[in-house]
Write a protein that holds these residues in place. Structure first.
Motif, mmCIF file in Angstrom:
data_model
loop_
_atom_site.group_PDB
_atom_site.id
_atom_site.type_symbol
_atom_site.label_atom_id
_atom_site.label_comp_id
_atom_site.label_asym_id
_atom_site.label_seq_id
_atom_site.Cartn_x
_atom_site.Cartn_y
_atom_site.Cartn_z
ATOM 1 N N GLY A 223 0.805 -1.221 0.000
ATOM 2 C CA GLY A 223 0.000 0.000 0.000
ATOM 3 C C GLY A 223 0.837 1.269 0.000
ATOM 4 N N THR A 224 0.216 2.348 -0.418
ATOM 5 C CA THR A 224 0.912 3.638 -0.486
ATOM 6 C C THR A 224 0.694 4.479 0.761
ATOM 7 O OG1 THR A 224 -0.978 4.657 -1.612
ATOM 8 C CG2 THR A 224 0.744 3.687 -2.991
ATOM 9 N N THR B 30 -2.982 -4.532 -7.238
ATOM 10 C CA THR B 30 -4.096 -4.427 -6.293
ATOM 11 C C THR B 30 -3.820 -5.339 -5.098
ATOM 12 O OG1 THR B 30 -5.367 -6.224 -7.294
ATOM 13 C CG2 THR B 30 -5.727 -3.999 -8.173
ATOM 14 N N ARG B 31 -4.656 -5.204 -4.076
ATOM 15 C CA ARG B 31 -4.476 -6.007 -2.862
ATOM 16 C C ARG B 31 -4.593 -7.500 -3.161
ATOM 17 N NH1 ARG B 31 -4.835 -5.991 2.701
ATOM 18 N NH2 ARG B 31 -6.056 -7.677 3.648
ATOM 19 N N HIS B 32 -5.645 -7.901 -3.893
ATOM 20 C CA HIS B 32 -5.815 -9.313 -4.181
ATOM 21 C C HIS B 32 -4.681 -9.869 -5.039
ATOM 22 C CE1 HIS B 32 -9.295 -10.631 -2.136
ATOM 23 N NE2 HIS B 32 -10.198 -9.927 -2.819
ATOM 24 N N ASP C 28 -12.748 -9.349 -9.526
ATOM 25 C CA ASP C 28 -12.375 -9.610 -8.134
ATOM 26 C C ASP C 28 -10.952 -9.137 -7.868
ATOM 27 O OD1 ASP C 28 -14.773 -10.907 -7.295
ATOM 28 O OD2 ASP C 28 -14.132 -12.706 -8.381
ATOM 29 N N PHE C 29 -10.054 -9.477 -8.774
ATOM 30 C CA PHE C 29 -8.660 -9.067 -8.613
ATOM 31 C C PHE C 29 -8.517 -7.550 -8.583
ATOM 32 C CE2 PHE C 29 -6.999 -13.284 -10.180
ATOM 33 C CZ PHE C 29 -6.221 -13.538 -9.066
ATOM 34 N N GLU D 57 -11.983 -8.601 0.085
ATOM 35 C CA GLU D 57 -12.339 -9.557 1.118
ATOM 36 C C GLU D 57 -11.995 -10.989 0.707
ATOM 37 O OE1 GLU D 57 -12.776 -11.161 4.125
ATOM 38 O OE2 GLU D 57 -13.680 -9.191 4.473
ATOM 39 N N CYS D 58 -10.984 -11.574 1.341
ATOM 40 C CA CYS D 58 -10.549 -12.934 1.020
ATOM 41 C C CYS D 58 -11.589 -13.977 1.427
ATOM 42 C CB CYS D 58 -9.218 -13.237 1.706
ATOM 43 S SG CYS D 58 -7.851 -12.173 1.177
#
Length: 451
Positions: A64-65, A134-136, A238-239, A244-245
């Motif tokens: 993250g930034t 991205t996070r995912h 989703d990616f 939310e995992c």
């Protein structure tokens, strides 16, 4: 991505006020309280006889930034007490003996920085891998790294935010056990504020009944097969937009996660003020106790006993020992603060010996150690500087120690036969000592203060 077959004084008062106000903020979870400083590999569950008998690894997305902190440096790399935030989070997992490995996923441009952090702070279970956009995508890269590594693939993967340094081992244990049994598990917390929906014009549409909903938190745990399969099957949308995992596990694997109530200490560093709160918590934890070394002198023991009683009122515990030899050497491996009392001496040989012992123990890699030299002079004795030890001598010694993350301070106390005056002096000594230990201020290193 492929899945292979199976095979954790005023400055002091100001800090207390800041922490209290933080914990009372209705928009933030409760104050984390005590940060664990146990050495790596020493597990409460192991000591209690209950441990995890399957392989567990951790993925820490740290790409993250940190825009919400308003800082140029991403928050996971912001430093306090000489260490970046990410190092504290890694330590929380490294200290858990049953965790096999930790994968930290960082932006490609921060790979060298993360490698340097791992080496500088001697993290043993960690490797860094490049993240995605991205996070995912980043978490997926971390999970893939666990499957492609040389080590045996874990049974359970715990996913946690790199900016949540106060994760509790008991919660990790519950998450790991539930994930192994159910396929997925996650921490939750009650909602603090009511959630409402708005119209496109900016008016209230409806509100949700808060009692029926929970906030999804970290850590979350999955069997490797479940999280691997979820990322294989999820969509590009989703990616790109998902966070939310647990939802991916439910949607693509049919795995309904076990939800576990997390403690009120479960919060993450989001804003700039949270960095200050995190530093305050760790300072508080490190300042709970100290070790007083008397050298066996009767006068030093008398002073140490009086100091012990005085700091008790300041919520600090003191252990009094004659030296750091034999069984007492164990303090070098468990204490963060040392007070050397020297009686009627103008040399610094005793405190030099303490510094040498601490350097040999290599204890200052993760947290700064505090050493306070208390010089107890006779009522008719000249000051330390008047006896031949110039302030520059103490400063030189302190400067050298500071390079090894050891903070050295000096306090001079004059002996007197006036009982009332002596009591006031000891009280001042206790206040100064407590403030120095709690604040760990680099600005006062090498100073010779008067009690």
């Amino acid at each position: 991505m492929t899945c292979r077959d199976p095979s954790p004084t005023q400055l002091m008062e100001d800090n207390h006020i800041n922490m209290q106000s933080h914990s009372c903020d209705p928009d933030r979870p409760a104050h984390p309280g005590i940060f664990p400083t146990r050495e790596a590999g020493k597990s409460n569950h192991q000591l209690a006889g209950s441990s995890v008998d399957f392989l567990v690894s951790v993925v820490l997305p740290a790409g993250g930034t940190g825009e919400r902190t308003g800082l140029q440096t991403p928050k996971q790399f912001c430093s306090f007490l000489g260490r970046p935030l990410i190092s504290y989070t890694i330590q929380a997992f490294e200290r858990v003996s049953w965790i096999q490995s930790i994968v930290v996923v960082v932006a490609k441009e921060n790979m060298d920085l993360m490698t340097d952090i791992v080496q500088r702070f001697q993290h043993k279970k960690v490797r860094a891998v490049p993240g995605g956009s991205t996070r995912h995508r980043s978490i997926c890269n971390g999970v893939r790294a666990l499957g492609d590594g040389e080590e045996e693939r874990p049974k359970v993967v715990i996913i946690h935010d790199a900016v949540r340094p106060f994760v509790d081992e008991d919660l990790l244990y519950k998450i790991a056990m539930a994930a192994e049994e159910q396929g997925a598990a996650g921490a939750i917390r009650p909602l603090v504020s009511t959630v409402i929906a708005t119209t496109s014009e900016g008016y209230l549409d409806h509100s949700l009944e808060r009692a029926k909903y929970r906030a999804s938190e970290m850590p979350q745990g999955f069997t490797y097969d479940v999280i691997c399969q979820a990322y294989q099957k999820c969509s590009e949308s989703d990616f790109e937009f998902g966070t939310e995992c647990l939802h991916l596990a439910l949607q693509y694997c049919g795995t309904n996660a076990k939800l576990i109530q997390g403690p009120p200490t479960l919060w993450k560093v989001t804003y700039k003020r949270d960095l200050a709160a995190a530093e305050s918590i760790i300072k508080e934890t490190l300042s709970r106790s100290a070790c007083v070394i008397t050298g066996g002198s009767e006068q030093a023991v008398t002073l140490a006993d009086a100091l012990q009683k005085a700091v008790g009122a300041l919520d600090m515990k003191l252990d009094v020992i004659p030296d750091l030899m034999g069984e007492n050497a164990g303090y070098l491996l468990k204490e963060w603060n040392f007070i050397q009392v020297s009686v009627n001496r103008s040399c610094l040989s005793e405190v030099e010996a303490v510094l040498t012992d601490l350097q040999a123990a290599n204890r200052a890699v993760l947290h700064p150690l505090v050493v306070i030299w208390v010089h107890l002079s006779g009522s008719d004795e000249l000051s330390v500087s008047g006896r031949g030890v110039e302030p520059a001598t103490i400063m030189d010694l302190a400067s050298a120690a500071k390079f090894r993350n050891i903070l050295l301070y000096g306090i001079q106390l004059r002996q007197t036969k006036d009982a009332e005056r002596w009591e006031r002096s000891v009280l001042r000594l206790a206040e100064i000592t407590s403030a120095l230990i709690r604040e760990r201020s680099p600005a006062l290193v090498g100073q010779l203060l008067q009690a």
